[in-house]
Design a protein around this motif. Sequence first.
Motif, PDB file in Angstrom:
ATOM      1  N   ARG A   4       7.544   1.376   1.198  1.00 12.14           N
ATOM      2  CA  ARG A   4       7.004   2.555   1.882  1.00 12.14           C
ATOM      3  C   ARG A   4       6.034   2.135   2.987  1.00 12.14           C
ATOM      4  N   PRO A   5       5.921   2.939   4.062  1.00 12.88           N
ATOM      5  CA  PRO A   5       5.176   2.521   5.261  1.00 12.88           C
ATOM      6  C   PRO A   5       3.729   2.104   5.006  1.00 12.88           C
ATOM      7  N   ARG A   6       2.945   2.921   4.290  1.00  9.96           N
ATOM      8  CA  ARG A   6       1.542   2.573   4.061  1.00  9.96           C
ATOM      9  C   ARG A   6       1.424   1.319   3.208  1.00  9.96           C
ATOM     10  N   THR A   7       2.310   1.217   2.224  1.00  9.56           N
ATOM     11  CA  THR A   7       2.285   0.030   1.367  1.00  9.56           C
ATOM     12  C   THR A   7       2.648  -1.212   2.164  1.00  9.56           C
ATOM     13  N   LEU A   8       3.635  -1.099   3.045  1.00 14.29           N
ATOM     14  CA  LEU A   8       4.031  -2.238   3.865  1.00 14.29           C
ATOM     15  C   LEU A   8       2.881  -2.674   4.771  1.00 14.29           C
ATOM     16  N   ALA A   9       2.140  -1.714   5.315  1.00 15.70           N
ATOM     17  CA  ALA A   9       0.991  -2.041   6.147  1.00 15.70           C
ATOM     18  C   ALA A   9      -0.087  -2.761   5.334  1.00 15.70           C
ATOM     19  N   TRP A  10      -0.275  -2.307   4.088  1.00 17.96           N
ATOM     20  CA  TRP A  10      -1.249  -2.966   3.205  1.00 17.96           C
ATOM     21  C   TRP A  10      -0.802  -4.390   2.884  1.00 17.96           C
ATOM     22  N   VAL A  11       0.483  -4.561   2.609  1.00 15.99           N
ATOM     23  CA  VAL A  11       1.018  -5.897   2.337  1.00 15.99           C
ATOM     24  C   VAL A  11       0.755  -6.814   3.528  1.00 15.99           C
ATOM     25  N   ALA A  12       0.986  -6.299   4.728  1.00 12.43           N
ATOM     26  CA  ALA A  12       0.781  -7.107   5.934  1.00 12.43           C
ATOM     27  C   ALA A  12      -0.665  -7.589   6.033  1.00 12.43           C
ATOM     28  N   ASP A  13      -1.595  -6.743   5.590  1.00 10.91           N
ATOM     29  CA  ASP A  13      -3.012  -7.128   5.627  1.00 10.91           C
ATOM     30  C   ASP A  13      -3.335  -8.249   4.648  1.00 10.91           C
ATOM     31  N   GLN A  14      -2.499  -8.424   3.613  1.00  9.70           N
ATOM     32  CA  GLN A  14      -2.749  -9.473   2.613  1.00  9.70           C
ATOM     33  C   GLN A  14      -2.157 -10.823   3.015  1.00  9.70           C
ATOM     34  N   LEU A  15      -1.318 -10.819   4.058  1.00  8.23           N
ATOM     35  CA  LEU A  15      -0.633 -12.042   4.460  1.00  8.23           C
ATOM     36  C   LEU A  15      -1.500 -12.897   5.364  1.00  8.23           C
ATOM     37  N   ALA A  16      -1.120 -14.167   5.476  1.00  5.42           N
ATOM     38  CA  ALA A  16      -1.810 -15.071   6.388  1.00  5.42           C
ATOM     39  C   ALA A  16      -1.444 -14.742   7.826  1.00  5.42           C
ATOM     40  N   ASP A  17      -2.247 -15.229   8.752  1.00  4.80           N
ATOM     41  CA  ASP A  17      -1.995 -14.981  10.176  1.00  4.80           C
ATOM     42  C   ASP A  17      -0.599 -15.468  10.556  1.00  4.80           C
ATOM     43  N   GLY A  18       0.149 -14.617  11.232  1.00  8.10           N
ATOM     44  CA  GLY A  18       1.465 -14.983  11.716  1.00  8.10           C
ATOM     45  C   GLY A  18       2.586 -14.745  10.721  1.00  8.10           C
TER      46      GLY A  18
END
Length: 304
Positions: A4-18
């Motif tokens: 889901r969109p909000r969850t995907l955005a949250w996941v992206a925030d947990q990832l390393a740069d790039g």
Amino acid sequence: MTVRPRTLAWVADQLADGERVVRVEVLVGGITAEMRRLSVAGPNGETRALVLRSYVDVIDAEDALTREAAALSMLTATTVIGPELVGVDPVGAECEYPSLLMTHLPGRPVLDDAGVEARIPLLARQLVAIHALRPVERPPKYTTLTTADTVITPPGADRRVWAAAIDVIRGPVPSYEGRYLHRDFQPGNVLFDGKNQLTGVVDWASPSWGPADLDVAHCAVNLALLHGPSLGLDFVAAYEAAGGTLAPSPADRYYWLVRDPLACSEDIHLTAAAWRAAGRLDLTTTAAEQRLDAYLTALQELSP
């Protein structure tokens, strides 16, 4: 199904740069949570896999995710292999639903009959190691998951056997030495590689403090459902052979051993459905009910 969109955005925030999510795969076998395997690509072409757990319309999601996050954080300093915590949103503040992100372990659950005799000692040794964990902060006390009044005797089962077992759990709760419990330790949550080597334990959403007998009983009944009653009893023996300690009194042991089959009776259709989704198409609800009845009957021989 995509994330889901909000969850995907949250996941992206947990990832390393790039890093970015390049693929989403639905994982099967769970009952209460949506599970996704996320393939993550790095800026230099390297890839890694993460697992996203999301609870949809689950009342105790915050408690489960808080417990799991604490368990995964603790495991990093132990010899018990579990996923590493990447991020957690226990109340769904940033995701559509309460979610937890963790690393993906190699291996897979092995549910086939072939080779089960060799896996049982490995399962037993791993559970002994879990029970030896001593967290700085103890998890909450165990819950029993059933009462004498909520047990559902399967159709065609030996009602005298079931009535006798139900009477056992009407009695007083035995005293016990508290241990750290996984609380859902069973073949579906233990991973093996292609060489039959154990590679890790997953689903740490219900760690509890209580008698080791409860974890042993839970794994035993699941082995009995998957492979037959004798394999459940073999696991109990293997746990002790691996150095595990069960209740010293035969009556107390029997109390804990029958609790889990009785609890399993209430959701046996869900358990059977989860095993079928994981590949055991032979485990219809009827087949699971028959094996559950046969296992409880076999346990009666241990009654003091």
